[in-house]
Design a protein around this motif. Structure first.
Motif, short mmCIF file in Angstrom:
data_model
loop_
_atom_site.label_atom_id
_atom_site.label_comp_id
_atom_site.label_asym_id
_atom_site.label_seq_id
_atom_site.Cartn_x
_atom_site.Cartn_y
_atom_site.Cartn_z
N ILE A 15 24.90 -17.98 -52.23
CA ILE A 15 24.55 -18.54 -50.81
C ILE A 15 23.76 -17.38 -50.37
O ILE A 15 22.65 -17.88 -49.64
CB ILE A 15 25.94 -18.86 -50.14
CG1 ILE A 15 26.68 -19.76 -50.72
CG2 ILE A 15 25.38 -19.03 -48.77
CD1 ILE A 15 26.27 -21.40 -50.54
N GLU A 16 24.01 -16.13 -50.27
CA GLU A 16 23.34 -15.04 -49.46
C GLU A 16 21.89 -15.08 -49.93
O GLU A 16 20.92 -15.09 -49.31
CB GLU A 16 24.17 -13.70 -49.73
CG GLU A 16 25.19 -13.66 -49.03
CD GLU A 16 26.59 -14.00 -49.57
OE1 GLU A 16 26.45 -14.67 -50.83
OE2 GLU A 16 27.62 -13.27 -49.49
N GLU A 19 19.91 -18.24 -48.75
CA GLU A 19 19.51 -18.02 -47.41
C GLU A 19 18.35 -16.91 -47.20
O GLU A 19 17.54 -17.30 -46.30
CB GLU A 19 20.82 -17.51 -46.60
CG GLU A 19 20.77 -17.82 -45.17
CD GLU A 19 20.82 -19.22 -44.81
OE1 GLU A 19 20.25 -19.52 -43.79
OE2 GLU A 19 20.96 -19.85 -45.76
N ALA A 20 18.56 -15.74 -47.92
CA ALA A 20 17.47 -14.86 -47.79
C ALA A 20 16.32 -15.21 -48.20
O ALA A 20 15.13 -14.99 -47.68
CB ALA A 20 17.73 -13.65 -48.49
N VAL A 23 15.00 -17.65 -45.38
CA VAL A 23 14.67 -17.08 -43.95
C VAL A 23 13.18 -16.50 -44.32
O VAL A 23 12.45 -16.61 -43.62
CB VAL A 23 15.50 -15.95 -43.78
CG1 VAL A 23 14.94 -15.40 -42.74
CG2 VAL A 23 16.94 -16.49 -43.31
N ILE A 175 12.49 -9.13 -45.19
CA ILE A 175 13.85 -9.85 -45.05
C ILE A 175 14.44 -9.11 -46.42
O ILE A 175 13.95 -8.78 -47.38
CB ILE A 175 13.74 -11.48 -45.49
CG1 ILE A 175 13.07 -11.96 -44.44
CG2 ILE A 175 14.99 -11.87 -45.65
CD1 ILE A 175 13.62 -11.70 -43.05
N PHE A 176 15.99 -8.62 -46.64
CA PHE A 176 16.41 -8.03 -47.52
C PHE A 176 17.53 -8.60 -48.10
O PHE A 176 18.36 -9.26 -47.62
CB PHE A 176 16.93 -6.51 -47.01
CG PHE A 176 17.68 -5.71 -47.90
CD1 PHE A 176 16.68 -4.89 -48.82
CD2 PHE A 176 19.02 -5.68 -47.87
CE1 PHE A 176 17.54 -4.26 -49.88
CE2 PHE A 176 19.59 -4.86 -48.71
CZ PHE A 176 18.91 -3.95 -49.90
N HIS A 177 17.65 -8.36 -49.26
CA HIS A 177 18.69 -8.82 -50.27
C HIS A 177 19.02 -8.05 -51.32
O HIS A 177 18.30 -7.68 -52.16
CB HIS A 177 18.75 -10.48 -50.70
CG HIS A 177 19.66 -10.81 -51.28
ND1 HIS A 177 21.12 -11.11 -50.76
CD2 HIS A 177 20.15 -11.02 -52.67
CE1 HIS A 177 21.80 -11.64 -51.49
NE2 HIS A 177 21.36 -11.49 -52.71
N ALA B 57 24.98 -14.86 -43.82
CA ALA B 57 24.04 -14.43 -44.83
C ALA B 57 22.55 -14.29 -44.16
O ALA B 57 21.82 -13.26 -44.57
CB ALA B 57 23.74 -15.44 -46.16
N LEU B 58 22.32 -14.89 -43.11
CA LEU B 58 21.13 -15.00 -42.54
C LEU B 58 20.96 -13.66 -41.54
O LEU B 58 20.06 -12.91 -41.54
CB LEU B 58 20.82 -16.17 -41.35
CG LEU B 58 19.74 -15.99 -40.31
CD1 LEU B 58 18.56 -16.72 -40.92
CD2 LEU B 58 20.25 -16.51 -38.92
N ARG B 60 22.60 -10.91 -42.24
CA ARG B 60 22.61 -9.79 -43.02
C ARG B 60 21.21 -9.69 -43.47
O ARG B 60 20.85 -8.55 -43.75
CB ARG B 60 23.51 -9.87 -44.24
CG ARG B 60 23.89 -8.52 -44.77
CD ARG B 60 24.98 -8.86 -45.87
NE ARG B 60 24.37 -9.44 -47.02
CZ ARG B 60 24.97 -9.67 -48.16
NH1 ARG B 60 26.23 -9.43 -48.38
NH2 ARG B 60 24.26 -10.38 -49.34
N ALA B 61 20.56 -10.78 -43.97
CA ALA B 61 19.40 -10.71 -44.63
C ALA B 61 18.40 -9.84 -43.60
O ALA B 61 17.35 -9.31 -44.03
CB ALA B 61 18.84 -11.86 -45.19
N VAL B 64 20.00 -5.99 -42.05
CA VAL B 64 20.45 -4.93 -42.75
C VAL B 64 19.43 -4.57 -44.07
O VAL B 64 19.09 -5.65 -44.66
CB VAL B 64 21.73 -5.09 -43.37
CG1 VAL B 64 22.38 -3.82 -44.03
CG2 VAL B 64 22.70 -5.48 -42.34
#
Lengths: 274, 403
Positions: A15-16, A19-20, A23, A175-177, B57-58, B60-61, B64
């Motif tokens: 999910i993360e 989302e990244a 975005v 944007i970071f993941h 999640a949004l 954090r992305a 961070v």
């Protein structure tokens, strides 16, 4: 509404991560992806391109790469070479300009995805040199004075192996993941995608053995997802019985790539048998 | 603090979220206003439905940019949106920093004076005697060899003139570098400034061309082609490479450990980035004697004389150490802090030999300059140009080394 990335049949995204990506798409910012080698950073770009049905351009960064190389390279030697013959018009410099992955994605008539792979391999200042181009999505070819502006801002996916720290100014724009190493349940799903026909018991045993290997603190290089997938492939081809896996690790060479680690493991096994 | 729903991203919600921004900043996450605006922009675009997980999640992305900070961010997030306990990152890091076998006892001046009664030879005799008497592990107390006590023998204890047996050093008497200060240095130098330091280290190079000719030399190609009446003549040249050889000697086995680790990591990184022609790292404890060690545990030794035969004088020698020791460790034969290192030649003489051999040398000292009045620091400073282990000091040292 926005294009929505939810992974593909071959690429399982958390999910993360979804989302990244979404975005980054919506805000038109570059997406920086970090993670252990073999966690699918590079594959992400392919999966996103496939899911969104966009062309993919890639730029593999090397230690000698300069920021400009991703945009274009001017082939002076070819032009000098051609100047000896009459068959090409050397006054036309444009034919000696070759566009790099980033340049091609700016020029692309359709929305595209561009992968800047392993940005940390290059010089420390490299990411800073790209800031302007990534912000404006445009560049000028100095040799011809041509200015190229992206008609559609491409989705820029940047991967880093954490070899070097990236500059703050660069990080602030991204944007970071961070792709965490998958847990056993997710790993089972990932393996299923690659080896759909393999027996459940073999997958279970192999994964258990794999995570055990990863817990050994002495290993210099821990095996990664892609190595597990290769290993299971080898186990299937070799017709290995799942019950044997608890006893020994066949085809160890697909999992462990360093000689020191093989020695460490051999010592460990010897101690265990005693 | 109440837990607002993720969907309330209206004006009121934004003010509430602003508190979240300041919470992140308060615990030390490097969130800039630019990143905050990116986050707000994403909310404005309606990217978040009423799903707290996606909202997380949004956030954090966009906010961070380093996985190191994920844990702290999670703590802040659960604190702010679910009323969990506030993060205690600062204390936690301090705990890790100070994870020593036993806390150092706080001794009064009088107690210290009472302990300052033994000379070096006397201590050695007593040590050997007690080694014979003692047959079990001992922590605390004031007689046996163990940890955390006030006996002159063992480690992590506090005795003004003790013999240490393994473990790390505790109290430092002349230079009162509080644990807190060292911790701050760690935060700013390792966590926050590594990149700046690496940028400074990039200057540590001397470029020269030799080796295989693998690059096209455009200028000479054009020149040769012109001389060749336009018939193309490609001239190749070797790529530019760093010719610098670097030798790093690090003081380990005590309060210097974190600095040694930092510097070793920095130089390895610099080696990867700028490719020194040769890069060697060795360890010593407090002062260099007849041997230096390939590992921080000091098991794999190399004779210092051998080291000087092996590495040419133009190798850049960088020593990292506090140069702070008992005077006899520097000036007395058999004065080494480690009992097993029975040196027949004084530490001072060994340092002088190193200084005579390596023309370009620098000593990086993590102790602040204003504390450098100590006799051993002054004595070593005469042989080795000394620089503070800070961004500025490193820059000066590199300038000195490449001059």
């Amino acid at each position: 509404m926005f294009a929505n990335f939810t992974g593909t049949a071959d690429y399982i995204a958390s999910i993360e991560l979804q989302e990244a990506v979404n975005v980054a798409l919506a805000l038109q910012r570059p997406l920086l992806v970090k993670g252990e080698p073999g966690t699918g950073k590079t594959l992400l770009a392919e999966a996103v391109a496939q899911a969104l049905d966009r062309p993919l351009f890639t730029w593999h960064v090397k230690s000698t790469s300069r920021a400009q190389d991703g945009l274009y390279v001017y082939d002076a030697v070819q032009r000098l070479h051609d100047s000896r013959f009459e068959d090409r018009d050397v006054d036309d410099i444009r034919q000696y300009i070759r566009f790099g992955g980033l340049g091609q994605s700016f020029l692309s008539p359709d929305p595209s995805v561009v992968l800047i792979d392993e940005i940390d391999k290059a010089d420390l200042e490299f990411p800073n040199d790209l800031l302007h181009e990534l912000d404006r999505m445009s560049f000028t070819v100095l040799e011809t004075g041509d200015r190229h502006e992206a008609t559609h801002r491409p989705l820029v996916i940047i991967t880093s192996n954490n070899e070097k720290e990236l500059p703050d100014a660069f990080l602030r724009r991204c944007i970071f993941h961070f792709i965490a190493f998958p847990d056993e349940a997710l790993m089972a799903r990932i393996v299923k995608v690659h080896h759909p026909a393999v027996r459940e018991t073999l997958v279970q045993e192999a994964i258990a053995r794999f995570y055990w290997l990863r817990t050994l603190p002495e290993l210099r290089k821990r095996p990664s997802t892609s190595e597990l997938i290769d290993w299971i492939g080898a186990l299937v081809k070799g017709g290995v019985d799942p019950d044997q896996l608890a006893e020994r690790v066949p085809y160890l060479g697909t999992l462990i790539k360093k000689e020191q680690d093989l020695d460490t493991l051999a010592r460990f096994e010897a101690r265990r048998r005693r | 603090m109440s837990a607002p729903g993720a969907a309330e991203a209206g004006p009121a919600g934004e003010t509430l979220f602003l508190d979240f921004f300041y919470l992140l900043r308060k615990v030390g996450l490097p969130v800039s206003s630019r990143e905050w605006l990116t986050f707000i922009e994403a909310l404005d675009k309606g990217l978040v439905a009423a799903d707290l997980y996606r909202f997380y999640a949004l956030a954090r992305a966009t906010l961070v940019k380093d996985e190191k900070h994920y844990d702290l961010f999670d703590q802040c997030f659960t604190h702010f949106f679910a009323g969990a306990r506030p993060p205690r990152a600062f204390e936690k890091a301090l705990d890790e920093w100070l994870s020593e076998p036993l806390p150092i006892p706080q001794l009064s001046e009088e107690e210290l004076a009472a302990l300052e009664q033994y000379g070096l030879d006397e201590l050695r005799e007593m040590f050997e005697e007690r080694m014979r008497e003692q047959d079990e592990r001992h922590d605390g107390g004031n007689r046996w060899i163990g940890t955390g006590g006030t006996s002159p023998f063992g480690h992590s204890g506090q005795h003004p003139a003790g013999i240490r047996v393994g473990g790390s050093g505790g109290g430092r008497r002349a230079v009162q570098v509080a644990a807190k200060r060292r911790f701050r240095a760690y935060r700013t130098d390792i966590v926050l400034e590594t990149r700046q330091l690496s940028v400074a280290l990039r200057k540590l190079r001397r470029l020269g061309r030799d080796g295989r000719r693998t690059e096209v030399d455009i200028d000479h190609t054009i020149d040769a082609t012109a001389r060749n009446a336009g018939d193309i003549e490609v001239v190749m040249a070797p790529p530019r490479e760093n010719r610098l050889k670097v030798l790093l000697l690090m003081d380990v086995g005590g309060s210097m450990d974190p600095f040694a680790r930092l510097v070793s990591r920095l130089f390895s990184a610099a080696h990867q980035a700028t490719h020194f022609r040769e890069f060697h790292a060795f360890y010593f404890h407090n002062c260099v004697y007849d041997k230096v060690y390939r590992d921080a545990l000091m098991l794999d030794g190399l004779s210092t004389l051998e080291l000087m035969r092996w590495l040419q004088p133009e190798t850049r020698l960088i020593v990292v150490g506090d140069a702070h020791m008992a005077p006899y460790e520097l000036s007395a034969t058999y004065g080494a802090i480690d009992y097993w290192q029975q040196n027949e030649v004084t530490g001072q003489a060994w340092l002088q030999r190193l200084g005579d051999h390596f023309r370009h040398r620098a000593w990086l000292n993590p102790i602040e300059k204003r504390w450098w009045m100590h006799p051993t620091i002054t004595a070593i400073g005469e042989v080795f140009p000394m620089f503070e282990l800070t961004l500025e000091g490193l820059g000066e040292a590199i300038e000195h080394l490449t001059a």
